[in-house]
Design a protein around this motif. Structure first.
Motif, PDB file in Angstrom:
ATOM      1  N   TYR A  71     -31.231  -2.821  13.151  1.00  0.00           N
ATOM      2  CA  TYR A  71     -32.668  -2.888  12.856  1.00  0.00           C
ATOM      3  C   TYR A  71     -33.386  -1.600  13.257  1.00  0.00           C
ATOM      4  CZ  TYR A  71     -37.544  -4.379  13.037  1.00  0.00           C
ATOM      5  OH  TYR A  71     -38.920  -4.479  12.863  1.00  0.00           O
ATOM      6  N   ALA A 124     -29.715  -8.694  22.922  1.00  0.00           N
ATOM      7  CA  ALA A 124     -29.780  -7.237  22.711  1.00  0.00           C
ATOM      8  C   ALA A 124     -28.422  -6.608  22.987  1.00  0.00           C
ATOM      9  CB  ALA A 124     -30.854  -6.618  23.593  1.00  0.00           C
ATOM     10  N   ILE A 125     -27.730  -7.095  24.023  1.00  0.00           N
ATOM     11  CA  ILE A 125     -26.396  -6.569  24.356  1.00  0.00           C
ATOM     12  C   ILE A 125     -25.422  -6.824  23.207  1.00  0.00           C
ATOM     13  CG2 ILE A 125     -24.400  -6.893  25.889  1.00  0.00           C
ATOM     14  CD1 ILE A 125     -26.524  -7.559  28.123  1.00  0.00           C
ATOM     15  N   GLN A 178     -26.194  -7.195  20.172  1.00  0.00           N
ATOM     16  CA  GLN A 178     -26.613  -6.357  19.039  1.00  0.00           C
ATOM     17  C   GLN A 178     -26.099  -4.927  19.197  1.00  0.00           C
ATOM     18  OE1 GLN A 178     -28.382  -8.065  16.779  1.00  0.00           O
ATOM     19  NE2 GLN A 178     -29.578  -6.631  15.552  1.00  0.00           N
ATOM     20  N   TRP A 179     -26.259  -4.342  20.404  1.00  0.00           N
ATOM     21  CA  TRP A 179     -25.785  -2.954  20.520  1.00  0.00           C
ATOM     22  C   TRP A 179     -24.270  -2.885  20.583  1.00  0.00           C
ATOM     23  CZ3 TRP A 179     -29.854  -3.124  24.705  1.00  0.00           C
ATOM     24  CH2 TRP A 179     -29.358  -3.344  25.984  1.00  0.00           C
ATOM     25  N   GLY A 180     -23.607  -3.971  20.969  1.00  0.00           N
ATOM     26  CA  GLY A 180     -22.151  -4.028  20.808  1.00  0.00           C
ATOM     27  C   GLY A 180     -21.776  -3.926  19.334  1.00  0.00           C
ATOM     28  N   ASN A 181     -22.527  -4.621  18.483  1.00  0.00           N
ATOM     29  CA  ASN A 181     -22.239  -4.572  17.051  1.00  0.00           C
ATOM     30  C   ASN A 181     -22.596  -3.224  16.429  1.00  0.00           C
ATOM     31  OD1 ASN A 181     -20.978  -7.000  16.571  1.00  0.00           O
ATOM     32  ND2 ASN A 181     -22.909  -8.124  16.377  1.00  0.00           N
ATOM     33  N   VAL A 182     -23.693  -2.623  16.879  1.00  0.00           N
ATOM     34  CA  VAL A 182     -24.023  -1.282  16.381  1.00  0.00           C
ATOM     35  C   VAL A 182     -22.865  -0.330  16.712  1.00  0.00           C
ATOM     36  CG1 VAL A 182     -25.544   0.726  16.647  1.00  0.00           C
ATOM     37  CG2 VAL A 182     -26.535  -1.568  16.457  1.00  0.00           C
ATOM     38  N   GLY A 183     -22.388  -0.415  17.954  1.00  0.00           N
ATOM     39  CA  GLY A 183     -21.253   0.427  18.342  1.00  0.00           C
ATOM     40  C   GLY A 183     -20.022   0.123  17.506  1.00  0.00           C
ATOM     41  N   GLY A 184     -19.774  -1.153  17.260  1.00  0.00           N
ATOM     42  CA  GLY A 184     -18.617  -1.557  16.453  1.00  0.00           C
ATOM     43  C   GLY A 184     -18.732  -1.076  15.014  1.00  0.00           C
TER      44      GLY A 184
END
Lengths: 306, 306
Positions: free
Chosen positions: A19, A197-198, A200-206
């Motif tokens: 997002y 949020a954690i 979500q940023w795990g998925n952004v990194g993935g």
């Protein structure tokens, strides 16, 4: 060279987990524009076909973006812009962004490229500010850079071009309902649970990792949005069914394109993307909502001369 | 092969923007362990040097992790574990993780590698649960995989090994004060502003991208934490000065290692990392706090036989 005819692509912002930061460019849908360098200073929108949009420069996103660029030059010239508007406004696939980005890209070419691509994003964002009230970059960045882009930061503006695997295809369905970007922003909560949020940023990194290593399965696993989709999907009829049917036929992931109402799915290979077309269509046929549907490779080039 | 002597590395969790998901392994500090396959079933901690830690299997993180692994085998054997504990507990560089990860890694080797590395992470997490009450993976994952790792998801457990640029060095200073992991977790807020979360996942995306493209400047720009560091840094004396001085001498970024109190900086090249050593030391000398300090390449291999 006094005139350019260009294709400026539709784009998918957010891409589920990202997002406000991630976006990608499409290849088969976009605005066509003619930009002409003329003796008369300033910017004139000479013609708009395809949609009923304002010709007044200050009320037109392409006009406003072009003026933002010219304000940082001492150009002796002015520019005329013709727009064949092929992306429907309000569809959620970067309609305003395509026109804004196209205008500044072509003017930069006609001026001998004085500006960087990130500068062009900055100018095009002024068109986005006119369109939605927020100068966001997640559609104009992929339109200008091509492929997947990450808006890492706004202050300072820092756009990262991300590797885009060759076999990635997007299917996008646009149900013919209206969701205003401003409404879609207003229903969001201003705070989010840290635990979500954690994730979500795990998925952004993935997702970013999967794009670089071209690991389609990882891309798919990462295309989950714990923050925005659960709220915004309420505004889109049959969203859950479209998503589920798309995943059932093999899509890697499926989510809301930008602020909707368009829904996108990413697939490995055209064959699966075509199955997703049928799956998405069947849902909206059943509920009796009209739609446009598009299938596209990810457009690595961005805006191009045609 | 009935016995292995191994080095199990210290690790830096979170890495500024990647709270609970990112981690990296160090090369010059870690526990040394001897793991011996024996006829007597079960797990026995035979010896611990370097620190005063419990020898009872159920109270020792290595013991608990080893039991979690053995519970999924029908092994005819048992295992004895000796630990030369070189990482101080409570330092924030993965002391418990090194022992937990080392135990399960070595036992897996001695059993003929029946388990995947992700399985080993899962077993080692049981040691983390004993140590801190939370079965987190952001230290055990880099200890086991080496390099940078991303814990994309816990359910299901999905660990991604991230490309690690060769010239990246870590400097870690451990001020001799105590910050309990449980306290460091308790002071965090359970909700975060959406606008900060967006900046954070922009940085996670930027960091991952910078690691793959080996863009050290981008890595540096992405090493900013808008969520955790502003709160936790209050628990660490002179944190702001250590960070500022480290950046002044050329560190790419600087932040809290895990839940602290150790502070890490990443640099491009050993020369800069050594300047950071001096910069960090000078701050704690001035405020009169004792410290340990380490400099290390990023350890791409993880645990190794010595």
């Amino acid at each position: 060279m006094n005139e350019l005819k260009i294709f400026s692509p539709a784009t998918i912002a957010n891409v589920s987990c990202g997002y406000d930061v991630l976006g990608l460019a499409l290849d088969t849908i976009g605005d066509e524009m003619i930009i002409r360098r003329v003796a008369k200073k300033g910017v004139t929108i000479t013609k708009i076909t395809g949609q009923d949009l304002p010709l007044e420069t200050h009320k037109n996103v392409a006009g406003v973006a072009a003026l933002a660029l010219l304000a940082e030059t001492d150009s002796e010239f002015g520019f005329e812009i013709e727009i064949d508007k092929r992306i429907k406004p309000g569809s959620g696939i970067g309609s305003s962004a395509a026109s804004s980005a196209g205008a500044v890209w072509a003017i930069n070419e006609l001026l001998g490229k004085p500006f960087s691509v990130t500068d062009l994003v900055r100018f095009a964002m002024e068109g986005e500010r006119l369109a939605s009230g927020v100068a966001h970059a997640d559609n104009v960045a992929p339109a200008l850079f091509g492929g997947f882009t990450l808006v890492r930061s706004y202050e300072p503006l820092d756009i990262i071009s991300i590797n885009t695997p060759d076999q990635l295809y997007a299917t996008v369905i646009h149900p013919q309902i209206e969701v205003k970007t401003s409404d879609a922003r207003e229903i969001l909560k201003t705070t989010v649970p840290l635990k979500d949020a954690i994730k979500q940023w795990g998925n952004v990194g993935g997702l970013i990792s999967g794009l670089y290593t071209e690991d389609y399965e990882l891309i798919g696993r990462s295309l989950e949005d714990y923050i925005i989709e659960p709220i915004r999907s309420i505004l889109i009829p049959a969203f859950d069914a479209v998503k589920q049917q798309s995943l059932n036929v093999g899509a890697l992931g499926c989510g809301i394109s930008g602020s909707g109402p368009s829904i996108f799915a990413l697939s490995k290979g055209e064959e699966t993307a075509l199955k997703v077309v049928d799956a998405m269509k069947s849902v909206y046929k059943k509920v009796g909502i009209d739609y446009d549907i598009h299938i596209s490779k990810i457009n690595k080039q961005g805006i191009k001369i045609i």
